[in-house]
Write an enzyme that holds these catalytic residues in place. Structure first.
Site, PDB file in Angstrom:
ATOM      1  N   ARG A  16       0.808  -1.217   0.000  1.00 52.36           N
ATOM      2  CA  ARG A  16       0.000   0.000   0.000  1.00 52.36           C
ATOM      3  C   ARG A  16       0.847   1.277   0.000  1.00 52.36           C
ATOM      4  O   ARG A  16       0.336   2.365  -0.188  1.00 52.36           O
ATOM      5  CB  ARG A  16      -0.956  -0.020   1.214  1.00 52.36           C
ATOM      6  CG  ARG A  16      -2.052  -1.058   1.085  1.00 52.36           C
ATOM      7  CD  ARG A  16      -2.720  -1.392   2.407  1.00 52.36           C
ATOM      8  NE  ARG A  16      -1.944  -2.340   3.207  1.00 52.36           N
ATOM      9  CZ  ARG A  16      -2.288  -2.767   4.425  1.00 52.36           C
ATOM     10  NH1 ARG A  16      -3.389  -2.319   4.978  1.00 52.36           N
ATOM     11  NH2 ARG A  16      -1.527  -3.627   5.075  1.00 52.36           N
ATOM     12  N   LYS A  23       8.926  -0.883   2.961  1.00 52.22           N
ATOM     13  CA  LYS A  23       8.106   0.021   3.784  1.00 52.22           C
ATOM     14  C   LYS A  23       8.814   0.503   5.041  1.00 52.22           C
ATOM     15  O   LYS A  23       8.804   1.690   5.355  1.00 52.22           O
ATOM     16  CB  LYS A  23       6.797  -0.679   4.170  1.00 52.22           C
ATOM     17  CG  LYS A  23       5.960   0.144   5.135  1.00 52.22           C
ATOM     18  CD  LYS A  23       4.572  -0.411   5.335  1.00 52.22           C
ATOM     19  CE  LYS A  23       4.534  -1.584   6.269  1.00 52.22           C
ATOM     20  NZ  LYS A  23       3.141  -2.001   6.565  1.00 52.22           N
ATOM     21  N   GLN A  73      13.019 -14.356   6.090  1.00 52.04           N
ATOM     22  CA  GLN A  73      11.764 -14.995   5.694  1.00 52.04           C
ATOM     23  C   GLN A  73      11.712 -14.849   4.172  1.00 52.04           C
ATOM     24  O   GLN A  73      11.414 -13.780   3.651  1.00 52.04           O
ATOM     25  CB  GLN A  73      10.561 -14.285   6.336  1.00 52.04           C
ATOM     26  CG  GLN A  73       9.228 -14.954   5.994  1.00 52.04           C
ATOM     27  CD  GLN A  73       8.023 -14.086   6.348  1.00 52.04           C
ATOM     28  OE1 GLN A  73       8.122 -12.868   6.445  1.00 52.04           O
ATOM     29  NE2 GLN A  73       6.879 -14.718   6.532  1.00 52.04           N
ATOM     30  N   GLY A  78       2.706 -14.474   5.729  1.00 46.77           N
ATOM     31  CA  GLY A  78       1.907 -13.961   6.846  1.00 46.77           C
ATOM     32  C   GLY A  78       2.729 -13.803   8.123  1.00 46.77           C
ATOM     33  O   GLY A  78       3.835 -14.330   8.238  1.00 46.77           O
ATOM     34  N   ASN A 228       0.794   1.878   6.966  1.00 44.49           N
ATOM     35  CA  ASN A 228       0.673   1.015   5.791  1.00 44.49           C
ATOM     36  C   ASN A 228       0.641   1.790   4.491  1.00 44.49           C
ATOM     37  O   ASN A 228       0.810   1.224   3.425  1.00 44.49           O
ATOM     38  CB  ASN A 228      -0.596   0.166   5.899  1.00 44.49           C
ATOM     39  CG  ASN A 228      -0.600  -0.670   7.158  1.00 44.49           C
ATOM     40  OD1 ASN A 228       0.232  -1.548   7.332  1.00 44.49           O
ATOM     41  ND2 ASN A 228      -1.507  -0.365   8.068  1.00 44.49           N
TER      42      ASN A 228
HETATM   43  C1  UD1 Z   1      -1.452  -6.732  11.316  1.00 43.01           C
HETATM   44  C2  UD1 Z   1      -2.306  -7.714  12.142  1.00 43.01           C
HETATM   45  C3  UD1 Z   1      -3.578  -7.009  12.591  1.00 43.01           C
HETATM   46  C4  UD1 Z   1      -3.231  -5.756  13.373  1.00 43.01           C
HETATM   47  C5  UD1 Z   1      -2.295  -4.857  12.584  1.00 43.01           C
HETATM   48  C6  UD1 Z   1      -1.752  -3.768  13.483  1.00 43.01           C
HETATM   49  C7  UD1 Z   1      -1.931  -9.953  11.322  1.00 43.01           C
HETATM   50  C8  UD1 Z   1      -2.430 -11.062  10.478  1.00 43.01           C
HETATM   51  N1  UD1 Z   1      -2.633  -8.846  11.317  1.00 43.01           N
HETATM   52  O1  UD1 Z   1      -2.173  -6.407  10.146  1.00 43.01           O
HETATM   53  O2  UD1 Z   1      -4.333  -7.861  13.401  1.00 43.01           O
HETATM   54  O3  UD1 Z   1      -4.400  -5.051  13.710  1.00 43.01           O
HETATM   55  O4  UD1 Z   1      -1.149  -5.597  12.102  1.00 43.01           O
HETATM   56  O5  UD1 Z   1      -0.998  -2.830  12.763  1.00 43.01           O
HETATM   57  O6  UD1 Z   1      -0.929 -10.131  11.999  1.00 43.01           O
HETATM   58  N2  UD1 Z   1       5.302  -9.146   7.921  1.00 43.01           N
HETATM   59  C9  UD1 Z   1       6.339 -10.025   7.731  1.00 43.01           C
HETATM   60  N3  UD1 Z   1       6.118 -11.167   7.028  1.00 43.01           N
HETATM   61  C10 UD1 Z   1       4.899 -11.470   6.509  1.00 43.01           C
HETATM   62  C11 UD1 Z   1       3.835 -10.569   6.725  1.00 43.01           C
HETATM   63  C12 UD1 Z   1       4.054  -9.413   7.433  1.00 43.01           C
HETATM   64  O7  UD1 Z   1       7.463  -9.794   8.181  1.00 43.01           O
HETATM   65  O8  UD1 Z   1       4.791 -12.546   5.884  1.00 43.01           O
HETATM   66  C13 UD1 Z   1       5.549  -7.922   8.676  1.00 43.01           C
HETATM   67  C14 UD1 Z   1       5.352  -6.669   7.855  1.00 43.01           C
HETATM   68  O9  UD1 Z   1       6.556  -6.273   7.262  1.00 43.01           O
HETATM   69  C15 UD1 Z   1       4.858  -5.657   8.872  1.00 43.01           C
HETATM   70  C16 UD1 Z   1       4.213  -6.514   9.953  1.00 43.01           C
HETATM   71  O10 UD1 Z   1       4.636  -7.838   9.750  1.00 43.01           O
HETATM   72  O11 UD1 Z   1       5.924  -4.922   9.438  1.00 43.01           O
HETATM   73  C17 UD1 Z   1       2.674  -6.438   9.895  1.00 43.01           C
HETATM   74  O12 UD1 Z   1       2.253  -6.829   8.607  1.00 43.01           O
HETATM   75  P1  UD1 Z   1       1.127  -6.017   7.840  1.00 43.01           P
HETATM   76  O13 UD1 Z   1       0.972  -6.624   6.502  1.00 43.01           O
HETATM   77  O14 UD1 Z   1       1.385  -4.589   7.913  1.00 43.01           O
HETATM   78  O15 UD1 Z   1      -0.124  -6.430   8.742  1.00 43.01           O
HETATM   79  P2  UD1 Z   1      -1.503  -5.653   8.872  1.00 43.01           P
HETATM   80  O16 UD1 Z   1      -2.358  -5.978   7.700  1.00 43.01           O
HETATM   81  O17 UD1 Z   1      -1.273  -4.250   9.189  1.00 43.01           O
HETATM   82 CA    CA Z   2       0.564  -2.970   9.305  1.00 38.71          CA
END
Ligand code: UD1
Ligand code: CA
Length: 448
Positions: A16, A23, A73, A78, A228
């Protein structure tokens, strides 16, 4: 509070943001988001910090150098899968681990400490940091049972209209008992709208295995803001800028107009310095006491001593070191230059790659010609020298102690100490020249 390890999740692309830059490397008040999170986790007392990377991981690794342990990773499946990737790095460890997303730059160290304390006190396997928002937007909704106990999180995309009305949301920050976390994680599935392994889904698994789960709610929900998009980045920026303004004023600096003054996180400013409006101070700049800076000044990665006067309209670039009581005035650019005590560069000047002694006066319009198209060269102006207005100093060149450079000179060879350099065409006056011109013109008119 007992010891804990921090795990920062920073492998996502951040779709996004629509950016080529990962990011978490986008800056908030001059510091990458992930660095804010790292500092918070470290300041909270983490005995070790792991940063989990994927998209643009090399750049994040490069940013941190040896300060953190990097975990990869390779595929982003996720947040639950992300934590699973740290299993090897944490094997054999059975203390608390605090998981923090890399996109919550506003989180404070005290909140992490409270989370860990609550985790220990309650004897939980997992303690989730939540917040209550008037507009819970796309955050994951916290679900509690009739007794008010947390039972899980439903992601916005998976939530029914009814669940979407819940205003308590997951910040993404958790404290876990490491061994129980890794026992439960393999039971999390990706059976959801996004086909991802969600970290919050470990909560119902832990509960079903008979473990306690608790939650702590942030008193200031601003802290939990996830970034985001560029719009959210700008919101975080405003909050962080305000915090820095507050900190600087609290330490004895006057900001005449805080709203038009932008100070990066790592900037240091001494007390009784006054910052006038429309001033931007960036990078690792350090400014001494009792200075006046602004209006309309931009300083980056420079060191400024005590009692200096900078502005209006000055541009102070990296590598500049100003000693005490230096004056840099209007439309002056200084780059990679040292200027010693009490020297003045008051107007319309470029000083680049220079070493200027003390008590020097650099006249209006002086230019250090430092670049020959291939290399940068140094200009040295020794103590007490006087550079007349509109001079060019063609580097490499040295103007000796107490020497004078005549106004309008183009100096190409060293000026010995105590001497006067005149390097311009000598003036010639042609007396009566105007009268002759007029006569010639009048004659031409008559002959038409
Ligand atoms: C996530 C939470 C949500 C919460 C929100 C708070 C989950 C499934 N959802 O959603 O409940 O309200 O954060 O801001 O956890 N990342 C990885 N590897 C991955 C996926 C993500 O390292 O495979 C990292 C991203 O870089 C990021 C963080 O995890 O820094 C959160 O991921 P993001 O995609 O931003 O999650 P949200 O949709 O915001
Ligand atoms: Ca997030």
């Amino acid at each position: 509070m007992g010891p804990f390890i921090g795990l920062i999740l920073a492998a996502g692309l951040g779709k996004r943001m629509r950016s080529a830059l990962p990011k978490v490397l986008h800056e908030v008040a001059g510091v990458p988001m992930v660095d804010h999170v790292f500092r918070t986790v470290r300041d909270a007392g983490a005995k070790k910090v792991l940063v989990l990377v994927g998209h643009g991981g090399e750049r994040i690794e490069e940013h941190f150098r040896a300060n953190v342990e990097i975990v990869w990773q390779k595929e982003q499946l996720g947040t639950g899968h992300a934590v699973m990737c740290a299993a090897d790095a944490l094997s054999g460890y059975d203390g608390a681990v605090v998981v923090v997303p890399g996109d919550v730059p506003l989180l404070q160290a005290s909140s992490i400490r409270h989370l860990v304390e609550q985790h220990e006190k309650s004897g939980s396997a997992a303690t989730m940091l939540t917040m209550v928002l008037s507009d819970p937007a796309a955050y994951g909704r916290v679900v509690r049972d009739g007794a008010g106990r947390v039972t899980g999180v439903v992601e916005f995309k998976d939530a029914s209209d009814e669940i979407r009305t819940v205003r308590e949301v997951n910040t993404g920050v958790f404290c876990f008992s490491t061994r129980l976390l890794f026992e439960a994680l393999p039971h999390v599935t990706n059976d959801n709208q996004q086909g991802e392994y969600y970290l919050p889904d470990v909560i119902p698994v832990l509960i079903s295995r008979g473990h306690a789960v608790s939650a702590l709610t942030l008193s200031d929900p601003l802290e939990g803001m996830g970034v985001n998009s560029r719009v959210e980045l700008a919101s975080a920026e405003r909050v962080m800028r305000d915090r820095k303004r507050w900190e600087v004023m609290d330490s004895g600096v006057t900001l005449v107009d805080p709203g038009s003054t932008f100070i990066d996180m790592d900037v240091r400013i001494g007390r009784d310095t006054v910052i006038l409006p429309f001033t931007i101070i960036q990078g690792s700049t350090s400014i001494g006491e009792s200075c006046s800076v602004g209006p309309y000044v931009n300083i980056r990665d420079a060191v400024v001593g005590d009692g200096c006067k900078i502005g209006p309209f000055s541009f102070i670039r990296p590598g500049t070191v100003l000693a005490d009581s230096v004056k840099v005035g209007d439309f002056v650019e200084v780059k990679n230059a040292k200027i010693a005590t009490g020297s003045k560069v008051p107007h319309l000047t470029y000083v680049g790659d220079a070493i200027i002694g003390s008590g020097v006066n650099v006249g209006a319009g002086t230019i250090t010609c430092n670049y020959d198209g291939y290399k940068k060269h140094t200009t040295v102006i020794e103590d007490g020298a006087f550079i007349g207005a509109n001079s060019n100093l063609v580097a490499p060149v040295t103007v000796g102690r107490e020497a004078y450079v005549a106004t309008g000179s183009t100096v190409t060879t060293d000026v010995p100490p105590g001497s006067l350099a005149i390097a311009r065409a000598r003036q010639e006056n042609k007396e009566g020249w105007v009268a002759k011109l007029k006569a010639t013109r009048a004659a031409r008119e008559e002959n038409r």
